[in-house]
Structure formats: structure tokens, C-alpha cells
Write an enzyme that holds these catalytic residues in place. Structure first.
Site, PDB file in Angstrom:
ATOM      1  N   PRO A  12      18.217  21.610  -8.236  1.00 52.31           N
ATOM      2  CG  PRO A  12      18.389  22.328  -6.041  1.00 52.31           C
ATOM      3  CD  PRO A  12      17.960  22.778  -7.403  1.00 52.31           C
ATOM      4  CG  ASN A  13      19.271  17.026  -4.869  1.00 55.36           C
ATOM      5  OD1 ASN A  13      20.413  16.597  -4.819  1.00 55.36           O
ATOM      6  ND2 ASN A  13      18.794  17.895  -3.991  1.00 55.36           N
ATOM      7  NE  ARG A  20      17.649   6.465  -2.285  1.00 49.67           N
ATOM      8  CZ  ARG A  20      18.437   7.014  -1.356  1.00 49.67           C
ATOM      9  NH1 ARG A  20      19.651   7.376  -1.672  1.00 49.67           N
ATOM     10  NH2 ARG A  20      18.000   7.169  -0.119  1.00 49.67           N
ATOM     11  CE1 TYR A  25       9.952  14.971  -5.711  1.00 49.87           C
ATOM     12  CE2 TYR A  25      11.417  13.474  -4.535  1.00 49.87           C
ATOM     13  CZ  TYR A  25      10.731  14.665  -4.603  1.00 49.87           C
ATOM     14  OH  TYR A  25      10.819  15.572  -3.579  1.00 49.87           O
ATOM     15  CG  ASN A  76      10.906  20.789 -10.654  1.00 48.08           C
ATOM     16  OD1 ASN A  76      11.082  21.322  -9.553  1.00 48.08           O
ATOM     17  ND2 ASN A  76      10.518  19.526 -10.780  1.00 48.08           N
ATOM     18  CB  ALA A  79      15.073  21.992  -2.207  1.00 48.76           C
ATOM     19  CG  HIS A  82      10.285  24.874  -0.901  1.00 52.53           C
ATOM     20  ND1 HIS A  82       8.979  24.919  -1.340  1.00 52.53           N
ATOM     21  CD2 HIS A  82      10.762  23.659  -1.304  1.00 52.53           C
ATOM     22  CE1 HIS A  82       8.676  23.773  -1.945  1.00 52.53           C
ATOM     23  NE2 HIS A  82       9.754  22.988  -1.941  1.00 52.53           N
ATOM     24  CG  ASP A  89      15.033  39.302  -6.547  1.00 50.46           C
ATOM     25  OD1 ASP A  89      13.812  39.402  -6.305  1.00 50.46           O
ATOM     26  OD2 ASP A  89      15.921  39.617  -5.728  1.00 50.46           O
ATOM     27  CD  GLU A 100       6.192  27.154  -8.429  1.00 50.93           C
ATOM     28  OE1 GLU A 100       5.325  28.060  -8.452  1.00 50.93           O
ATOM     29  OE2 GLU A 100       6.650  26.670  -7.378  1.00 50.93           O
ATOM     30  CG  HIS A 102       6.769  21.889  -7.950  1.00 51.40           C
ATOM     31  ND1 HIS A 102       8.088  22.042  -7.599  1.00 51.40           N
ATOM     32  CD2 HIS A 102       6.203  23.107  -7.881  1.00 51.40           C
ATOM     33  CE1 HIS A 102       8.300  23.318  -7.309  1.00 51.40           C
ATOM     34  NE2 HIS A 102       7.178  23.983  -7.479  1.00 51.40           N
ATOM     35  CG  LEU A 103       8.542  15.473 -11.267  1.00 56.96           C
ATOM     36  CD1 LEU A 103       9.924  14.979 -10.889  1.00 56.96           C
ATOM     37  CD2 LEU A 103       7.939  14.645 -12.385  1.00 56.96           C
ATOM     38  CB  SER A 104       5.781  15.790  -5.375  1.00 58.49           C
ATOM     39  OG  SER A 104       6.484  16.959  -4.976  1.00 58.49           O
ATOM     40  NE  ARG A 109       6.694  15.708  -0.897  1.00 58.35           N
ATOM     41  CZ  ARG A 109       7.907  15.684  -1.464  1.00 58.35           C
ATOM     42  NH1 ARG A 109       8.107  16.302  -2.611  1.00 58.35           N
ATOM     43  NH2 ARG A 109       8.890  15.038  -0.891  1.00 58.35           N
ATOM     44  NE  ARG A 113       9.009  18.286   0.626  1.00 58.93           N
ATOM     45  CZ  ARG A 113      10.254  18.036   0.206  1.00 58.93           C
ATOM     46  NH1 ARG A 113      10.759  18.718  -0.780  1.00 58.93           N
ATOM     47  NH2 ARG A 113      10.978  17.100   0.777  1.00 58.93           N
TER      48      ARG A 113
HETATM   49  O1  CA2 Z   1       8.030  17.827  -6.767  1.00 60.90           O
HETATM   50  C1  CA2 Z   1       8.972  18.431  -7.275  1.00 60.90           C
HETATM   51  O2  CA2 Z   1       9.204  18.448  -8.472  1.00 60.90           O
HETATM   52  C2  CA2 Z   1       9.956  19.174  -6.344  1.00 60.90           C
HETATM   53  O3  CA2 Z   1      10.377  20.359  -6.991  1.00 60.90           O
HETATM   54  C3  CA2 Z   1      11.125  18.244  -6.130  1.00 60.90           C
HETATM   55  C4  CA2 Z   1      12.152  18.764  -5.122  1.00 60.90           C
HETATM   56  C5  CA2 Z   1      11.457  19.172  -3.820  1.00 60.90           C
HETATM   57  O4  CA2 Z   1      12.394  19.754  -2.917  1.00 60.90           O
HETATM   58  C6  CA2 Z   1      10.325  20.156  -4.069  1.00 60.90           C
HETATM   59  O5  CA2 Z   1       9.691  20.425  -2.819  1.00 60.90           O
HETATM   60  C7  CA2 Z   1       9.302  19.566  -5.024  1.00 60.90           C
HETATM   61  C8  CA2 Z   1      13.178  17.678  -4.761  1.00 60.90           C
HETATM   62  C9  CA2 Z   1      13.867  17.042  -5.924  1.00 60.90           C
HETATM   63  C10 CA2 Z   1      14.598  15.843  -5.417  1.00 60.90           C
HETATM   64  O6  CA2 Z   1      15.000  15.068  -6.506  1.00 60.90           O
HETATM   65  C11 CA2 Z   1      15.204  13.740  -6.315  1.00 60.90           C
HETATM   66  C12 CA2 Z   1      15.874  13.065  -7.317  1.00 60.90           C
HETATM   67  C13 CA2 Z   1      16.085  11.715  -7.207  1.00 60.90           C
HETATM   68  C14 CA2 Z   1      15.614  11.018  -6.124  1.00 60.90           C
HETATM   69  C15 CA2 Z   1      14.961  11.691  -5.143  1.00 60.90           C
HETATM   70  C16 CA2 Z   1      14.752  13.043  -5.226  1.00 60.90           C
END
Ligand code: CA2
Length: 147
Positions: A12-13, A20, A25, A76, A79, A82, A89, A100, A102-104, A109, A113
Site C-alpha cells: 500500500p501507498n 511525498r 523514500y 515490499n 505498512a 508490520h 501465511d 523482503e 524496504h526503501l527505508s 524508525r 516498524r
Molecule cells: O521503507 C519501506 O519501503 C517501507 O516498506 C515503506 C512503508 C512503511 O510503512 C514501512 O514501514 C517501510 C510506507 C510506504 C509509504 O509510501 C509512501 C509513498 C509516497 C509518499 C510517502 C510514502
């Protein structure tokens, strides 16, 4: 002969990447990450398929559809990392390497997380390297597939 397929899954997202929080990210869009991943996969003799969804069930369906069809998964989960035990599963039922991604670096953090429900069913995790992580993760599954 057809190339083994790596499924790249985005949670998601992540479809809004680049719009943003560039300080967390980066400025690269998800589409750009997919292009970079496809280039690395291709150099390693692999095809790449990408699925992004904001819905847990759709990601579960994509993992099920990969069974017996895809050689490896890079995920990836956003969220969902977590708390999404259904994704845990589903990945446990997949037969190939799972990385797995993750960008961050979630471990550096907020405390919520620090738990990943995906990590226990992954061969390894790439986190904190920004866009470089996509290339590292594809390279990792390629090496795992090479044995
Ligand atoms: O660091 C990562 O790749 C995460 O999977 C990113 C997730 C976060 O909940 C994980 O803890 C770590 C959040 C993705 C949010 O995506 C955005 C997209 C555009 C602008 C801001 C955030």
C-alpha cells in the site's frame, strides 16, 4: 526456452512514491524502480512481473497465483510488513526464494516498524538502501536461484 519469472510485489501507498516524503523514500517513482528491477532481472536471465496493490487480499491472491509459475518473489509489503499475517501465511506457502525489501530502514524508525511479520518467511531482507535496494534484492534472488 522461457525465462524464470521473479514477481515483484509492492504494498500500500507505494504507488505514490516520489510524490511525498522524499527525505525518507527518495524521489524515484515506483515505475522507475520497476524499470531498474527489470533491467537487473534481464541481465541475470530472469523475467520480471510487478504487482502493486493497496489491498491485502489482492497481494495474497498475487502470491497464490505465483505458486508453481514464478521462481522467486521480491516483496515490499509497505505498512503490511508490520501486521499482515495473511501475507506471512501466503508467502510461507510459496516454494521459491523470497526477499523482503524496504526503501527505508524500519529498524531505525518508530518502534512499531521494528516488527516484521514477513521476515520469518523470507530468505533475507534488504532495507535502508533506497532505490539501490531494488537492484540488490533482484540480484539476491538471482543468486539464490543460481544456487
Ligand atoms: O521503507 C519501506 O519501503 C517501507 O516498506 C515503506 C512503508 C512503511 O510503512 C514501512 O514501514 C517501510 C510506507 C510506504 C509509504 O509510501 C509512501 C509513498 C509516497 C509518499 C510517502 C510514502
Amino acid at each position: 526456452m522461457s525465462q524464470p519469472i521473479v514477481l515483484l510485489l509492492s504494498g500500500p501507498n507505494l504507488n505514490l512514491l516520489g510524490e511525498r516524503q522524499p527525505e525518507v523514500y527518495g524521489t524515484t517513482t515506483l515505475e522507475d524502480h520497476v524499470v531498474a528491477s527489470t533491467t537487473v532481472a534481464s541481465a541475470r536471465g530472469l523475467a520480471l512481473e510487478h504487482v502493486q496493490s493497496n489491498h491485502e487480499g489482492e497481494l495474497v491472491d498475487a502470491i497464490h497465483a505465483a505458486r508453481g509459475r514464478c521462481a522467486a518473489i521480491v516483496v515490499n509489503p509497505g505498512a503490511f510488513t508490520h501486521y499482515a499475517w495473511a501475507i506471512h501465511d501466503a508467502l510461507a506457502l510459496f516454494d521459491g526464494p523470497v526477499v523482503e525489501l524496504h526503501l527505508s530502514n524500519p529498524a531505525a524508525r518508530e518502534p512499531w516498524r521494528h516488527t516484521s511479520v514477513v521476515a520469518p518467511v523470507a530468505d533475507g531482507t534488504v532495507a535502508g538502501f533506497g532505490s539501490l535496494g531494488y537492484r540488490m534484492a533482484i540480484d539476491a534472488v538471482a543468486s539464490l536461484l543460481d544456487g
